[in-house]
Design a protein around this motif. Sequence first.
Motif, PDB file in Angstrom:
ATOM      1  N   THR A 162      -2.325   5.142  -2.565  1.00 35.56           N
ATOM      2  CA  THR A 162      -3.025   5.969  -1.571  1.00 35.56           C
ATOM      3  C   THR A 162      -2.945   7.452  -1.897  1.00 35.56           C
ATOM      4  O   THR A 162      -3.646   8.255  -1.292  1.00 35.56           O
ATOM      5  CB  THR A 162      -2.416   5.756  -0.183  1.00 35.56           C
ATOM      6  N   GLY A 163      -2.090   7.839  -2.798  1.00 39.97           N
ATOM      7  CA  GLY A 163      -1.914   9.251  -3.119  1.00 39.97           C
ATOM      8  C   GLY A 163      -0.870   9.394  -4.195  1.00 39.97           C
ATOM      9  O   GLY A 163      -0.533   8.420  -4.880  1.00 39.97           O
ATOM     10  N   PRO A 164      -0.328  10.609  -4.371  1.00 36.74           N
ATOM     11  CA  PRO A 164       0.706  10.811  -5.392  1.00 36.74           C
ATOM     12  C   PRO A 164       1.905   9.905  -5.133  1.00 36.74           C
ATOM     13  O   PRO A 164       2.430   9.862  -4.030  1.00 36.74           O
ATOM     14  CB  PRO A 164       1.090  12.288  -5.212  1.00 36.74           C
ATOM     15  N   ASP A 165       2.317   9.172  -6.153  1.00 35.17           N
ATOM     16  CA  ASP A 165       3.445   8.256  -5.997  1.00 35.17           C
ATOM     17  C   ASP A 165       4.675   8.825  -6.682  1.00 35.17           C
ATOM     18  O   ASP A 165       4.579   9.565  -7.660  1.00 35.17           O
ATOM     19  CB  ASP A 165       3.108   6.881  -6.594  1.00 35.17           C
ATOM     20  N   ALA A 166       5.836   8.465  -6.184  1.00 41.65           N
ATOM     21  CA  ALA A 166       7.091   8.982  -6.732  1.00 41.65           C
ATOM     22  C   ALA A 166       8.092   7.857  -6.895  1.00 41.65           C
ATOM     23  O   ALA A 166       9.260   7.989  -6.553  1.00 41.65           O
ATOM     24  CB  ALA A 166       7.644  10.071  -5.832  1.00 41.65           C
ATOM     25  N   GLY A 167       7.643   6.738  -7.393  1.00 42.69           N
ATOM     26  CA  GLY A 167       8.553   5.630  -7.632  1.00 42.69           C
ATOM     27  C   GLY A 167       9.481   5.913  -8.788  1.00 42.69           C
ATOM     28  O   GLY A 167       9.192   6.744  -9.653  1.00 42.69           O
ATOM     29  N   SER A 168      10.604   5.234  -8.824  1.00 44.50           N
ATOM     30  CA  SER A 168      11.614   5.555  -9.838  1.00 44.50           C
ATOM     31  C   SER A 168      12.022   4.338 -10.656  1.00 44.50           C
ATOM     32  O   SER A 168      13.133   4.284 -11.165  1.00 44.50           O
ATOM     33  CB  SER A 168      12.848   6.167  -9.162  1.00 44.50           C
ATOM     34  N   LEU A 169      11.136   3.357 -10.770  1.00 49.28           N
ATOM     35  CA  LEU A 169      11.455   2.213 -11.616  1.00 49.28           C
ATOM     36  C   LEU A 169      11.260   2.582 -13.082  1.00 49.28           C
ATOM     37  O   LEU A 169      10.402   3.391 -13.424  1.00 49.28           O
ATOM     38  CB  LEU A 169      10.562   1.016 -11.256  1.00 49.28           C
ATOM     39  N   SER A 170      12.060   1.975 -13.929  1.00 46.98           N
ATOM     40  CA  SER A 170      11.963   2.250 -15.362  1.00 46.98           C
ATOM     41  C   SER A 170      10.757   1.532 -15.955  1.00 46.98           C
ATOM     42  O   SER A 170      10.244   0.565 -15.376  1.00 46.98           O
ATOM     43  CB  SER A 170      13.235   1.776 -16.063  1.00 46.98           C
ATOM     44  N   ILE A 196       0.850  -1.182   0.000  1.00 52.37           N
ATOM     45  CA  ILE A 196       0.000   0.000   0.000  1.00 52.37           C
ATOM     46  C   ILE A 196       0.888   1.235   0.000  1.00 52.37           C
ATOM     47  O   ILE A 196       1.569   1.533   0.978  1.00 52.37           O
ATOM     48  CB  ILE A 196      -0.941   0.007   1.220  1.00 52.37           C
ATOM     49  N   GLY A 197       0.884   1.934  -1.122  1.00 51.93           N
ATOM     50  CA  GLY A 197       1.787   3.056  -1.334  1.00 51.93           C
ATOM     51  C   GLY A 197       2.857   2.666  -2.326  1.00 51.93           C
ATOM     52  O   GLY A 197       3.789   1.940  -1.980  1.00 51.93           O
ATOM     53  N   LEU A 198       2.741   3.120  -3.572  1.00 51.83           N
ATOM     54  CA  LEU A 198       3.658   2.677  -4.629  1.00 51.83           C
ATOM     55  C   LEU A 198       4.651   3.780  -4.990  1.00 51.83           C
ATOM     56  O   LEU A 198       4.788   4.175  -6.140  1.00 51.83           O
ATOM     57  CB  LEU A 198       2.863   2.242  -5.863  1.00 51.83           C
ATOM     58  N   GLY A 199       5.330   4.276  -3.968  1.00 51.93           N
ATOM     59  CA  GLY A 199       6.335   5.293  -4.181  1.00 51.93           C
ATOM     60  C   GLY A 199       7.734   4.746  -4.037  1.00 51.93           C
ATOM     61  O   GLY A 199       8.024   3.605  -4.402  1.00 51.93           O
ATOM     62  N   ALA A 252      -3.961   4.963   4.099  1.00 49.88           N
ATOM     63  CA  ALA A 252      -3.701   3.542   3.862  1.00 49.88           C
ATOM     64  C   ALA A 252      -4.295   2.694   4.982  1.00 49.88           C
ATOM     65  O   ALA A 252      -4.911   1.643   4.739  1.00 49.88           O
ATOM     66  CB  ALA A 252      -2.198   3.300   3.747  1.00 49.88           C
ATOM     67  N   ALA A 253      -4.119   3.147   6.230  1.00 48.53           N
ATOM     68  CA  ALA A 253      -4.628   2.389   7.375  1.00 48.53           C
ATOM     69  C   ALA A 253      -6.148   2.297   7.348  1.00 48.53           C
ATOM     70  O   ALA A 253      -6.723   1.234   7.620  1.00 48.53           O
ATOM     71  CB  ALA A 253      -4.168   3.043   8.675  1.00 48.53           C
ATOM     72  N   ARG A 269       0.067  -6.822  -9.716  1.00 49.49           N
ATOM     73  CA  ARG A 269      -1.217  -6.278 -10.154  1.00 49.49           C
ATOM     74  C   ARG A 269      -1.498  -4.967  -9.418  1.00 49.49           C
ATOM     75  O   ARG A 269      -1.917  -4.982  -8.263  1.00 49.49           O
ATOM     76  CB  ARG A 269      -2.337  -7.284  -9.880  1.00 49.49           C
ATOM     77  N   PRO A 270      -1.262  -3.823 -10.071  1.00 49.14           N
ATOM     78  CA  PRO A 270      -1.623  -2.557  -9.442  1.00 49.14           C
ATOM     79  C   PRO A 270      -3.125  -2.366  -9.491  1.00 49.14           C
ATOM     80  O   PRO A 270      -3.797  -2.857 -10.406  1.00 49.14           O
ATOM     81  CB  PRO A 270      -0.903  -1.519 -10.307  1.00 49.14           C
ATOM     82  N   GLY A 271      -3.669  -1.659  -8.518  1.00 48.70           N
ATOM     83  CA  GLY A 271      -5.104  -1.451  -8.515  1.00 48.70           C
ATOM     84  C   GLY A 271      -5.506  -0.361  -7.549  1.00 48.70           C
ATOM     85  O   GLY A 271      -4.727   0.091  -6.712  1.00 48.70           O
ATOM     86  N   THR A 272      -6.736   0.078  -7.671  1.00 50.29           N
ATOM     87  CA  THR A 272      -7.287   1.092  -6.778  1.00 50.29           C
ATOM     88  C   THR A 272      -8.543   0.591  -6.058  1.00 50.29           C
ATOM     89  O   THR A 272      -9.156   1.345  -5.301  1.00 50.29           O
ATOM     90  CB  THR A 272      -7.644   2.361  -7.568  1.00 50.29           C
ATOM     91  N   ASP A 273      -8.899  -0.653  -6.294  1.00 50.23           N
ATOM     92  CA  ASP A 273     -10.083  -1.235  -5.649  1.00 50.23           C
ATOM     93  C   ASP A 273      -9.698  -1.746  -4.268  1.00 50.23           C
ATOM     94  O   ASP A 273      -9.068  -2.794  -4.119  1.00 50.23           O
ATOM     95  CB  ASP A 273     -10.648  -2.371  -6.503  1.00 50.23           C
TER      96      ASP A 273
END
Length: 402
Positions: free
Chosen positions: A33-41, A8-11, A90-91, A54-58
């Motif tokens: 849960t909100g704006p993400d800042a991950g740095s994977l290519s 939970i939280g894809l940053g 997230a909680a 599997r990313p999702g918002t449900d």
Amino acid sequence: MPADLAVIGLGSYGLPLAQAAVAAGISTLGFTTGPDAGSLSPAELRRMHLAGFRPGTDAAQLGRVRTAVICPSTASDSDGGLDLGQVEAAARALAERLRPHTTVILESPVLPGTTEQFLRPLLEEGSGLRAGRDFHLAYSPSRVDPGNRDHTPAGTPKVIGGLTPACTESAAAFYGRLTDKVVRARGLREAETVQLLETNFRHVNIALVNEMAVLCHELGVDLWDVIRCAETKPFGFQAFRPGPGVGGHGVPHDLTGHATRTLRVVELAQQVNHRMPRYVVQRAAALLNEHGKSARAARVLLLGVTYKPDLADLQGTPAQEIAIRLMELGASVSYHDPLVASWNVLDRPVPRVDALYDAAADADLTMLLQNHRTYDLQALSVKAQLLLDTRGATPAGAAHRL
């Protein structure tokens, strides 16, 4: 289809964890849960999807996992504390779907006591379940070093601290699938404080060498040679290197307002590191003056505006303040960064150059702020009219070093 794990939280913390999990064969659900800042290519993300990510918002899917790891960003808020807004979101999303026997782990950087005093009530009130009896609750400090190819998740020990011994063992069983070594802390607060110590250790030692950089410049001493020699000592010394400032996602904390005693050395370190962008601009203006030019209307080229080499992440980058201060002096600022297609400062786009060497030859001053591996520093030192190297990466005598 149920997943073994929900991240939970894809940053900057969640994406690397999800990547390690799918690489270990764990079916993983990613929840935002909100704006993400991950740095994977894009290529890394494609491989994750092929491996079962599997990313999702449900949020309903959160009720079908065995383990849930909460790891949104907790950057500093306007008062200097940690912003727990995304952790709270997230909680609450998890609590509504939380099932008995689920293992819930917090990985976001937090202050000691947060897991028990902040996260636990949210989960219990939202679910009607009791931590330590109906579900497991633990904390594990994230040990992500983006872009570091030498230290993989499998080879990086994970620290675990649970609300109860059973909670610790449940979390340890999960992380045992990802890493070769699990280290059990005495409890939640000890595990949370590990994260605090590790982050503060980095910032304090960077502050020390940043202070040394200023002193050595005044003394006419080559600090980079000093560090080269000092790091040959096989005990009692770890080499850190100065730079134009400290970026990244780990926020140092002196515990002001959170404990009866503050960490004064951390408070001082923050002051030192926060001064570095201003010092770098002062050095830049002095160099221009020494060569008969004024910062006003000078053409300044910034090389590398990310906070870390070879990583497309602008979180906390000192390049932002450096650009602002140069503009305030009247300089015309442009930038080059192979990983940043566009860059805004004060809500205005900064011109991006494509022909790097032509731009360096045209600029009154070129400033190396981040040493991406694609930069040919020898060629740059030849082409640039004036080169200020804030990373000590150029060959000796090829540029003016911080």
